[in-house]
Design an enzyme around this catalytic site. Structure first.
Site, PDB file in Angstrom:
ATOM      1  N   HIS A   1      -1.251   1.189   7.305  1.00 33.27           N
ATOM      2  CA  HIS A   1      -2.016   1.219   6.044  1.00 33.27           C
ATOM      3  C   HIS A   1      -1.812   2.658   5.644  1.00 33.27           C
ATOM      4  O   HIS A   1      -1.733   3.663   6.176  1.00 33.27           O
ATOM      5  CB  HIS A   1      -3.284   0.964   6.013  1.00 33.27           C
TER       6      HIS A   1
ATOM      7  N   CYS B   1       0.826  -1.364   0.025  1.00 32.76           N
ATOM      8  CA  CYS B   1      -0.100   0.055   0.029  1.00 32.76           C
ATOM      9  C   CYS B   1       0.776   1.235   0.297  1.00 32.76           C
ATOM     10  O   CYS B   1       0.430   2.177  -0.460  1.00 32.76           O
ATOM     11  CB  CYS B   1      -1.102   0.019   1.247  1.00 32.76           C
TER      12      CYS B   1
END
Length: 646
Positions: A564, A342
């Site tokens: 994330h 990510c």
């Protein structure tokens, strides 16, 4: 309305690509050769126009049926040709009526015509096996003549007038007397050589020969001076004039066979209309230095990325490319399949948005329309974003692009664990930004595809920076760029955003007293970044994001929240210059992993008159709001009827 040959042909190709599942190829074809109202989209209609209903029915009952109409047609012609050969071998003698027809048809051809076709010195004609006897006879009668040329064509109809083949395609018998007279005309042949040499190109008809034509040295030199083969059309067309010139000056004799294009040619002018994509390979070879990745470099790459040469990329990394969303309101967004890469995706997403929103890539769109780019626009933005990241990593002096070649370049030894990724890499080195953009444009599908896109970008960024320099950037040289569970570390995100794989997010460097008079140097962000960073760790007082990242040149931030990375961005640069005043503005949030199906627009109210409610349970405050308030203290965040992300 009668369908045109071109539309039927293109529809036949589209039917083949569709049945084979080649959707990306179809999309590329639709972009370069768009459909029209006359395009045939119904397979049944296409069968009727081509008159292949019987072939289609026969194929369905076959033991191993083929899937496409194109294969059905090709199979039919291949089997028919093979059957003709078998019939001829079994029945070499022909009927009396056929022989009579041969005698009559021989009169059609004059001695001059027959000799004309024999003057095609250097031209290799391949004649059907049905006239094998005639060819073998003439080769024995004239040993000095190395080839047998093609039969003459009628100047009006374009059909063969060779007496050895009937209009029905059946082979005819050639008498010994005829062949003797044919060989006696050898002196007469020489008298017409000069005239036929001049008019040879006018006698070549489509379907009779495809490929390069041998000519005298004088003719070749003359043609080389007049031909100008175009370079491939690119998204950056006006930037490659010099590269095109270097390609067109190459000697045609030096080209590899795979670089040449074979086509049916009516006259010499048609060389100017050859496909413009035929010299892409030669452009690459001519312009960019390349070398295969060796075992030593691959081992060092694995160690800096994964920690050990025996480690491998996990499936999340191996299956992740830069594929855009097809949701109408999110066409700018890159889709993430699973967790892991990510940090790479968010960094490139932020750079794509910068190109899309603030660098005028598509000046026809304004406002929110900029977030609904066409396929061409968003691909161009991706090319420019990747080029910017790699060029910055190479300190704007050079860049290295890793591209898979399809074959292994070294044999792993020792503790190195092979996985079919680094072993196949070829590294292209460029020393200017223009060449880098052109190189990436030619290979952008390797990055867009469902596999290896993130790995290619990461490897290219590390090699552009150099493995040694990446280790020097880190506070601890043994740190890896890919951490536990395949997550991106802060060093990798900093490499992509700022060009240096430093371990911290504060401004500049910091010296830390570690006791006994020893100082530890902690490296941070040295200058203001184009793309910013907001971190949930700052909310928990674990780190401090400096102004160089918190207040970037463009209102785009990579958001780090609970291991994330996602993206937060605004449409107006003014919100970066009016931070001390009370104001209300919108920010847009995109998370490629969240299977987002709608646009998320947040309205922020900043100032003394807008205070957050004190009655909200802290556990119910979305982490994204905590990240936002590390920059805009006491900001009130409205989710505008969108469900808050907890």
């Amino acid at each position: 309305m009668v369908a045109s040959i071109e539309e039927v042909s293109s529809s036949l190709v589209r039917e083949y690509l569709s049945r084979k599942g080649l959707r990306r190829t179809i999309a590329c074809m639709d972009e370069e050769h768009p459909r029209t109202e006359a395009s045939i989209n119904n397979r049944s209609d296409l069968r009727q126009i081509l008159h292949v209903e019987d072939l289609y029915r026969n194929n369905k009952v076959h033991k191993n049926p083929v899937k496409t109409l194109l294969e059905i047609i090709v199979k039919h012609h291949m089997e028919g040709h093979r059957n003709d050969k078998i019939t001829f071998n079994k029945d070499p003698l022909q009927s009396t009526s056929t022989s009579n027809f041969t005698t009559a048809s021989n009169s059609v051809r004059t001695p001059i015509e027959m000799n004309d076709t024999k003057t095609e010195d250097g031209t290799r004609g391949f004649i059907d096996s049905k006239v094998t006897k005639l060819r073998s006879f003439t080769e024995e009668a004239r040993p000095s003549q190395g080839t047998l040329s093609l039969p003459e064509t009628d100047s009006q109809t374009g059909f063969w007038t060779d007496s050895s083949v009937s209009p029905t395609g059946r082979p005819q018998m050639v008498s010994l007397q005829e062949n003797e007279s044919f060989t006696r005309r050898e002196p007469e042949r020489k008298t017409v050589t000069e005239s036929t040499q001049k008019n040879r190109t006018t006698r070549i008809r489509r379907g009779m020969m495809a490929g390069p034509i041998a000519s005298s040295p004088q003719e070749l030199n003359k043609k080389r001076q007049t031909r100008r083969l175009g370079a491939p059309h690119t998204l950056f067309g006006n930037e490659e004039d010099n590269r095109t010139e270097s390609v067109t000056n190459r000697n045609v004799d030096d080209l590899h066979v795979s670089e040449m294009i074979l086509d049916d040619i009516d006259d010499d002018e048609e060389f100017q209309e050859l496909s413009k994509v035929s010299f892409q390979t030669s452009i690459l070879k001519q312009s960019y230095a390349s070398r295969p990745l060796d075992l030593h470099t691959a081992t060092a790459l694995k160690e800096v990325l994964l920690g050990s040469s025996s480690s491998c990329f996990n499936v999340e990394w191996r299956n992740q490319g830069f594929t855009f969303s097809e949701t109408h309101d999110l066409r700018y967004g890159i889709v993430q399949k699973k967790g892991g890469p990510c940090g790479v995706l968010a960094s490139i997403q932020a750079c794509v948005l910068k190109k899309l929103l603030f660098e005028g890539i598509d000046s026809s769109n304004i406002g929110l329309q900029r977030l609904r780019p066409s396929n061409t626009t968003r691909r161009k933005c991706l090319i420019l974003a990747v080029a910017e990241v790699l060029w910055r990593a190479g300190e704007e002096k050079r860049a290295i692009v890793a591209i898979p070649s399809g074959r292994n370049h070294f044999i792993p030894t020792g503790h190195y664990k092979t996985e079919g990724v680094l072993e196949k890499m070829t590294c292209f080195t460029v020393d200017n930004l223009k060449d880098l953009k052109l190189l990436l444009e030619q290979h952008i599908q390797q990055f867009e595809s469902a596999a290896l896109g993130c790995i290619l970008l990461t490897i290219s960024a590390v090699l552009s920076r150099s493995i040694e320099q990446v280790r020097e950037d880190m506070d601890v040289p043994t740190t890896t760029l890919i951490g536990a569970h395949g997550y991106c570390t802060q060093e990798l995100v900093n490499l992509l955003l700022c060009g240096r794989a430093v371990s911290n997010v504060f401004d500049n460097d910091m010296e830390l007293d570690s006791g006994n008079g020893n100082l530890t140097l902690l490296k941070g962000i040295k200058c203001r970044s184009d793309i910013g960073l907001l971190s949930l760790f700052e909310h928990y007082n674990i780190c401090k994001v400096g102004a160089n990242l918190q207040t970037p040149r463009f209102p785009i931030w990579v958001v780090c929240s609970e291991s994330h990375f996602s993206v937060l961005f605004g449409l107006q640069r003014e919100l970066l210059t009016n931070q001390d005043r009370a104001q209300e503005f919108d920010l847009y949030y995109y998370d490629g992993l969240a299977n987002q199906q709608e646009e998320i627009r947040l309205t922020l109210s900043v100032g003394t008159s807008a205070l957050p409610s004190q009655d909200v349970d802290p556990d119910l405050i979305p982490p994204l709001e905590h990240c936002i308030r590390t920059k805009w203290r006491d900001a009130v965040v409205s989710w505008n009827d969108t469900e808050p992300i907890l």
